[in-house]
Design a protein around this motif. Structure first.
Motif, mmCIF file in Angstrom:
data_model
loop_
_atom_site.group_PDB
_atom_site.id
_atom_site.type_symbol
_atom_site.label_atom_id
_atom_site.label_comp_id
_atom_site.label_asym_id
_atom_site.label_seq_id
_atom_site.Cartn_x
_atom_site.Cartn_y
_atom_site.Cartn_z
ATOM 1 N N PRO A 88 59.887 -38.646 -74.335
ATOM 2 C CA PRO A 88 60.909 -38.908 -73.316
ATOM 3 C C PRO A 88 62.067 -37.910 -73.391
ATOM 4 O O PRO A 88 62.456 -37.485 -74.470
ATOM 5 N N ILE A 89 62.583 -37.557 -72.244
ATOM 6 C CA ILE A 89 63.753 -36.688 -72.166
ATOM 7 C C ILE A 89 64.983 -37.577 -72.320
ATOM 8 O O ILE A 89 65.151 -38.538 -71.579
ATOM 9 N N PRO A 90 65.861 -37.278 -73.284
ATOM 10 C CA PRO A 90 67.075 -38.092 -73.407
ATOM 11 C C PRO A 90 67.901 -37.999 -72.118
ATOM 12 O O PRO A 90 68.142 -36.910 -71.607
ATOM 13 N N ALA A 91 68.269 -39.143 -71.592
ATOM 14 C CA ALA A 91 69.079 -39.207 -70.372
ATOM 15 C C ALA A 91 70.268 -40.111 -70.641
ATOM 16 O O ALA A 91 70.124 -41.176 -71.245
ATOM 17 N N TYR A 92 71.447 -39.661 -70.201
ATOM 18 C CA TYR A 92 72.687 -40.379 -70.461
ATOM 19 C C TYR A 92 73.343 -40.780 -69.153
ATOM 20 O O TYR A 92 73.310 -40.043 -68.174
ATOM 21 N N ASP A 93 73.958 -41.973 -69.147
ATOM 22 C CA ASP A 93 74.643 -42.435 -67.942
ATOM 23 C C ASP A 93 75.991 -41.741 -67.820
ATOM 24 O O ASP A 93 76.348 -40.881 -68.632
ATOM 25 N N ILE A 94 76.756 -42.115 -66.825
ATOM 26 C CA ILE A 94 78.031 -41.449 -66.530
ATOM 27 C C ILE A 94 79.055 -41.633 -67.655
ATOM 28 O O ILE A 94 79.919 -40.792 -67.855
ATOM 29 N N GLU A 95 78.930 -42.715 -68.451
ATOM 30 C CA GLU A 95 79.840 -42.938 -69.574
ATOM 31 C C GLU A 95 79.365 -42.255 -70.858
ATOM 32 O O GLU A 95 80.034 -42.315 -71.879
ATOM 33 N N GLY A 96 78.187 -41.641 -70.830
ATOM 34 C CA GLY A 96 77.662 -40.979 -72.016
ATOM 35 C C GLY A 96 76.756 -41.845 -72.866
ATOM 36 O O GLY A 96 76.388 -41.459 -73.971
ATOM 37 N N ASN A 97 76.384 -43.028 -72.366
ATOM 38 C CA ASN A 97 75.475 -43.909 -73.094
ATOM 39 C C ASN A 97 74.033 -43.519 -72.801
ATOM 40 O O ASN A 97 73.669 -43.242 -71.659
ATOM 41 N N LEU A 98 73.211 -43.538 -73.859
ATOM 42 C CA LEU A 98 71.798 -43.232 -73.704
ATOM 43 C C LEU A 98 71.137 -44.281 -72.819
ATOM 44 O O LEU A 98 71.324 -45.478 -73.013
ATOM 45 N N ILE A 99 70.376 -43.832 -71.841
ATOM 46 C CA ILE A 99 69.686 -44.746 -70.922
ATOM 47 C C ILE A 99 68.363 -45.155 -71.554
ATOM 48 O O ILE A 99 67.570 -44.305 -71.948
ATOM 49 N N ASP A 100 68.136 -46.454 -71.653
ATOM 50 C CA ASP A 100 66.882 -46.982 -72.164
ATOM 51 C C ASP A 100 65.755 -46.553 -71.224
ATOM 52 O O ASP A 100 65.927 -46.547 -70.004
ATOM 53 N N LEU A 101 64.603 -46.217 -71.790
ATOM 54 C CA LEU A 101 63.469 -45.758 -70.980
ATOM 55 C C LEU A 101 63.105 -46.740 -69.872
ATOM 56 O O LEU A 101 62.700 -46.338 -68.782
#
Length: 112
Positions: free
Chosen positions: A21-34
């Motif tokens: 999985p490619i690490p993806a972060y939300d607008i607040e910088g939190n890692l998005i769960d797959l």
């Protein structure tokens, strides 16, 4: 969700390939769960961090061909999808081993 052609292609490589999985972060910088990738990323404006590689391939002094590849290493949401598609809660922040620091944030604009 997937077309039949895409599903067939995924099924054919299931035993020979491994998903990373490619690490993806939300607008607040939190890692998005797959499990919430689609909810957070579909329709969003994202910043993509990637590695670009270049090879110049030639044979016996003949003019070569330039070959480029790009590997995405991280995504960061800059503008979330419309409110109806936004998640109802934020996933917990987790650590991911990546050489791009996940806390590096784009300039935040105040919302009106």
């Amino acid at each position: 969700m997937f077309s039949e052609a895409a599903r067939g292609g995924l099924d054919s490589i299931r035993k020979t390939h491994r998903v990373i999985p490619i690490p993806a972060y939300d607008i607040e910088g939190n890692l998005i769960d797959l499990r919430f990738y689609r909810r957070h990323l579909e329709g969003a404006v994202v910043e993509a961090h990637f590695n670009l590689s270049h090879w110049s391939i030639s044979r016996h002094g003949a003019p070569g061909k330039d070959v480029y590849t790009a590997d995405i290493v991280m995504l960061r949401v800059l503008v979330p999808p419309c409110a109806s598609a936004a998640p109802q809660h934020s996933p917990l922040k987790r650590k991911v081993s990546a050489y791009i620091h996940p806390d590096a944030s784009p300039t935040k604009h105040s919302r009106a």
